[in-house]
Design an enzyme around this catalytic site. Sequence first.
Site, PDB file in Angstrom:
ATOM      1  N   ASN A  10       0.863  -1.186   0.000  1.00 52.64           N
ATOM      2  CA  ASN A  10       0.000   0.000   0.000  1.00 52.64           C
ATOM      3  C   ASN A  10       0.901   1.238   0.000  1.00 52.64           C
ATOM      4  OD1 ASN A  10      -1.875   1.990   0.416  1.00 52.64           O
ATOM      5  ND2 ASN A  10      -2.500   1.294   2.460  1.00 52.64           N
ATOM      6  N   LYS A  12       0.126   4.237  -0.367  1.00 49.02           N
ATOM      7  CA  LYS A  12      -0.539   5.422   0.191  1.00 49.02           C
ATOM      8  C   LYS A  12      -0.239   6.640  -0.701  1.00 49.02           C
ATOM      9  CE  LYS A  12      -0.228   3.194   4.619  1.00 49.02           C
ATOM     10  NZ  LYS A  12      -0.226   3.255   6.064  1.00 49.02           N
ATOM     11  N   HIS A  94      -9.626   1.274   4.370  1.00 49.47           N
ATOM     12  CA  HIS A  94      -8.349   1.391   5.081  1.00 49.47           C
ATOM     13  C   HIS A  94      -8.506   2.312   6.292  1.00 49.47           C
ATOM     14  CE1 HIS A  94      -4.251   2.569   6.019  1.00 49.47           C
ATOM     15  NE2 HIS A  94      -3.920   1.402   5.533  1.00 49.47           N
ATOM     16  N   GLU A  96      -6.889   4.689   7.338  1.00 56.15           N
ATOM     17  CA  GLU A  96      -6.744   6.136   7.069  1.00 56.15           C
ATOM     18  C   GLU A  96      -8.000   6.702   6.409  1.00 56.15           C
ATOM     19  OE1 GLU A  96      -2.992   5.507   5.179  1.00 56.15           O
ATOM     20  OE2 GLU A  96      -2.237   4.913   7.154  1.00 56.15           O
ATOM     21  N   GLU A 164      -5.925  -4.988  10.103  1.00 62.56           N
ATOM     22  CA  GLU A 164      -4.853  -4.034  10.370  1.00 62.56           C
ATOM     23  C   GLU A 164      -5.156  -3.268  11.652  1.00 62.56           C
ATOM     24  OE1 GLU A 164      -2.683  -2.800   6.598  1.00 62.56           O
ATOM     25  OE2 GLU A 164      -4.586  -1.768   6.483  1.00 62.56           O
ATOM     26  N   GLY A 170       2.066   1.998  10.645  1.00 64.57           N
ATOM     27  CA  GLY A 170       3.042   3.084  10.528  1.00 64.57           C
ATOM     28  C   GLY A 170       3.717   3.450  11.838  1.00 64.57           C
ATOM     29  N   SER A 210       2.968  -2.386  10.231  1.00 61.51           N
ATOM     30  CA  SER A 210       4.416  -2.433  10.478  1.00 61.51           C
ATOM     31  C   SER A 210       5.046  -3.792  10.143  1.00 61.51           C
ATOM     32  CB  SER A 210       4.727  -2.038  11.935  1.00 61.51           C
ATOM     33  OG  SER A 210       4.325  -0.697  12.166  1.00 61.51           O
TER      34      SER A 210
HETATM   35  P1  PGA Z   1       2.537   0.061   7.556  1.00 63.52           P
HETATM   36  O1  PGA Z   1       1.108   0.325   6.881  1.00 63.52           O
HETATM   37  O2  PGA Z   1       3.058  -1.236   6.996  1.00 63.52           O
HETATM   38  O3  PGA Z   1       3.376   1.245   7.166  1.00 63.52           O
HETATM   39  O4  PGA Z   1       2.313  -0.030   9.025  1.00 63.52           O
HETATM   40  C1  PGA Z   1       0.214  -0.724   6.665  1.00 63.52           C
HETATM   41  C2  PGA Z   1      -1.039  -0.213   6.006  1.00 63.52           C
HETATM   42  O5  PGA Z   1      -1.474   0.900   6.311  1.00 63.52           O
HETATM   43  O6  PGA Z   1      -1.642  -0.905   5.168  1.00 63.52           O
END
Ligand code: PGA
Length: 248
Positions: A10, A12, A94, A96, A164, A170, A210
């Site tokens: 992803n 983003k 997601h 976000e 997630e 993140g 992560s």
């Molecule tokens: P990350 O993000 O691996 O940077 O923690 C995962 C995601 O948001 O799908």
Amino acid sequence: MGRKFWVGGNWKMNGVKKEIDGIINFLQAGPISPDVEVVVGVPALYLEYVKNKLPCSVAASAQNAYKVPKGAFTGEISPAMIQDIGVCWVILGHSERRNVFGECDELVAEKVAHALESGLCVVACIGEKLEEREAGQTEAVVFRQMEAIACKICDWTNVVVAYEPVWAIGTGKTATPQQAQDVHRKLREWLCTNVSECVAETTRIVYGGSVTAANCKELAQEEDIDGFLVGGASLKPEFIQIINAKAC
Ligand code: PGA
């Protein structure tokens, strides 16, 4: 049986062409195990550019799409448009989208339903926040999010569920393999009880939050972890190691 391991990147809102070319280079160099399905979530503006450059073992995905085919919805894109440029996947719900842009369970479910009806494959994301986990509400939250989506899905063939935990996204704070496995197992049991045994057996439930080259192998050992949705590490060459986490 035999859920094919699935790894999504992803991106983003990251990468302009120069950086994207770098990612494409390491994806082309691979190696990518044929036992893994690989998808990268690309900013909408670059979907067509990326799709035309990716190796054939990697599919492109949109990161969002609205719940209707067209209309007066400034700034949105539709599943019909995504399909029109030959892209088959979309990531929906997601954290976000939910937490920064205020998408509720109902809207996410409507988007999932419309994307599936339009013929796209969907990565449906769910996960609890830190305060919800700390209050012992993890199960209640992910079941509520699943329920909203599940009541709008008739056919699960083209659905990947991404668990997630928001506190792991993140933050560098990965869920332990046991923490992730516990939730994945409960989600599979939920599917068995509320949808069907067949859907529970065949639907990929992937972990995100992560994931790195350093922790992916251990996570991949868990029985109910069928792959990953990877944010930060999908922008780096270590993504190849994550793709192959189960294979070697
Ligand atoms: P990350 O993000 O691996 O940077 O923690 C995962 C995601 O948001 O799908």
